[in-house]
Write an enzyme that holds these catalytic residues in place. Structure first.
Site, PDB file in Angstrom:
ATOM      1  CD  GLN A  40      -0.797  -0.710   3.700  1.00 12.00           C
ATOM      2  OE1 GLN A  40      -2.053  -0.662   3.694  1.00 12.00           O
ATOM      3  NE2 GLN A  40      -0.038  -1.128   4.766  1.00 12.00           N
ATOM      4  CG  HIS A  71      -4.767   4.065  19.421  1.00 11.75           C
ATOM      5  ND1 HIS A  71      -4.595   5.240  18.791  1.00 11.75           N
ATOM      6  CD2 HIS A  71      -4.355   3.072  18.803  1.00 11.75           C
ATOM      7  CE1 HIS A  71      -4.141   4.717  17.776  1.00 11.75           C
ATOM      8  NE2 HIS A  71      -3.967   3.407  17.420  1.00 11.75           N
ATOM      9  CG  ASP A 115       1.475  -3.852  10.525  1.00 11.48           C
ATOM     10  OD1 ASP A 115       0.503  -3.251  11.299  1.00 11.48           O
ATOM     11  OD2 ASP A 115       1.597  -3.622   9.449  1.00 11.48           O
ATOM     12  CG  ASP A 147      -0.810 -12.557   6.106  1.00 14.88           C
ATOM     13  OD1 ASP A 147      -1.406 -12.741   7.087  1.00 14.88           O
ATOM     14  OD2 ASP A 147      -1.180 -12.444   5.182  1.00 14.88           O
ATOM     15  CG  ASP A 165      -5.262  -1.629  15.640  1.00 10.25           C
ATOM     16  OD1 ASP A 165      -6.292  -1.066  15.066  1.00 10.25           O
ATOM     17  OD2 ASP A 165      -4.362  -0.994  16.230  1.00 10.25           O
TER      18      ASP A 165
END
Length: 313
Positions: A40, A71, A115, A147, A165
């Site tokens: 991205q 958060h 992440d 992943d 998240d």
């Protein structure tokens, strides 16, 4: 698109088209980071009135002015509803801000953040240090670039609390991510574990309710709540899930006392509102009853979001 928009020193704008019938402009007055990863475009930019903000593919992820609202509501309730959350998993959250909140709890001994995008982690680590407050370098933290599905498939250690998240489920592909991740997450839970998820409640079709219903297919107990996040243009939904914790039965005093042991003051979360805060208002209860079991949310408007410069107007 209508022309003629020019506002002060803006150099660009994020035109969010995720909602049919409601579109949102956010003005950019300074680029801090703008880089494309294998997954991205990652941008950190300064937005008038809202401060620095993180955008992924031109879609807002948080703004400095009110990120703590999101958060605190995502990260702290799963810890406050667990008697000893020693091991915590954060699925996504590469900006380190949910990690910051988790590390406020002195009972946490280990926090693993997974992440997929190393560029997000690096950009936020390098340029938002005053927001994540050194959470990446805390000795209790482990940062894994992977992943989340692959990580969970390796049967990691069981966790006492899990924060989901991940990206919001606006497309069929994003919804499929949740339907794959939730059962894997349940398998990674220790006895008594609490899981937290989030999603869009800012208006019809109230996509978070679909995720909340899906959560109930995998865990015995669920409890939903919400918070107003101005930069998200309305209410944002949150939910807790567990096979062992009956959230509505937890005395408010227990939650309040555990919150009192956190490092630093609370800015958004009000522990005294729970468990009463777990009640959906009537219009959302009615919508929830209309959702068939296993139904995916309707897809968002095509095109998602894009950058537009004043010169194009």
């Amino acid at each position: 698109m209508s022309s003629g928009w020019r506002f002060g020193s803006w150099i660009a704008g994020s035109w969010d088209r995720l909602h049919r019938g409601r579109h949102v402009w956010l003005g950019i007055e300074e680029w801090i980071v703008r880089e494309r990863s294998p997954f991205q475009e990652v941008a950190i930019a300064r937005v008038p009135e809202f401060g620095r903000a993180l955008f992924l593919d031109a879609v807002l992820q948080f703004a400095e002015e009110d990120e703590f609202v999101y958060h605190e509501h995502l990260a702290l309730p799963p810890l406050l509803y667990h008697p000893a959350p020693r091991r915590v998993l954060i699925e996504g959250g590469g900006d380190g801000l949910a990690l910051r909140e988790v590390l406020r709890d002195p009972r946490v001994e280990r926090a693993v953040l997974v992440d997929i995008d190393e560029v997000v982690v690096r950009a936020c680590r390098d340029h938002l240090a005053d927001l994540h407050r050194g959470s990446f370098d805390d000795p209790r933290a482990e940062i894994v670039v992977d992943d989340i599905r692959a990580y969970l498939a390796r049967d990691p250690e069981p966790f006492d609390a899990v924060l989901v998240d991940l990206v919001d489920a606006y497309t069929a592909e994003e919804w499929a991510l949740y339907t794959e991740v939730l059962p894997l997450t349940r398998r990674a839970c220790a006895p008594g574990a609490v899981v937290a998820v989030h999603g869009d409640l800012a208006g019809p079709p109230y996509r978070f309710l679909y995720l909340y219903r899906e959560l109930g297919r995998h865990f015995r107990h669920t409890a939903g709540y919400r918070a107003a996040v101005t930069s998200f243009t309305g209410d944002w939904g949150f939910a807790l899930a567990s096979d062992d914790v009956a959230f509505a039965d937890m005395p408010t005093e227990v939650v309040r006392d555990r919150a009192g042991a956190l490092r630093g003051p609370l800015r958004a979360l009000v522990p005294e509102t729970f468990p009463g805060g777990f009640r959906w208002p009537g219009y959302l209860e009615a919508r929830l009853r209309e959702i068939p079991e296993g139904a995916p949310p309707p897809p968002a408007a095509a095109g998602s979001a894009e950058w537009v410069t004043p010169e194009e107007g």
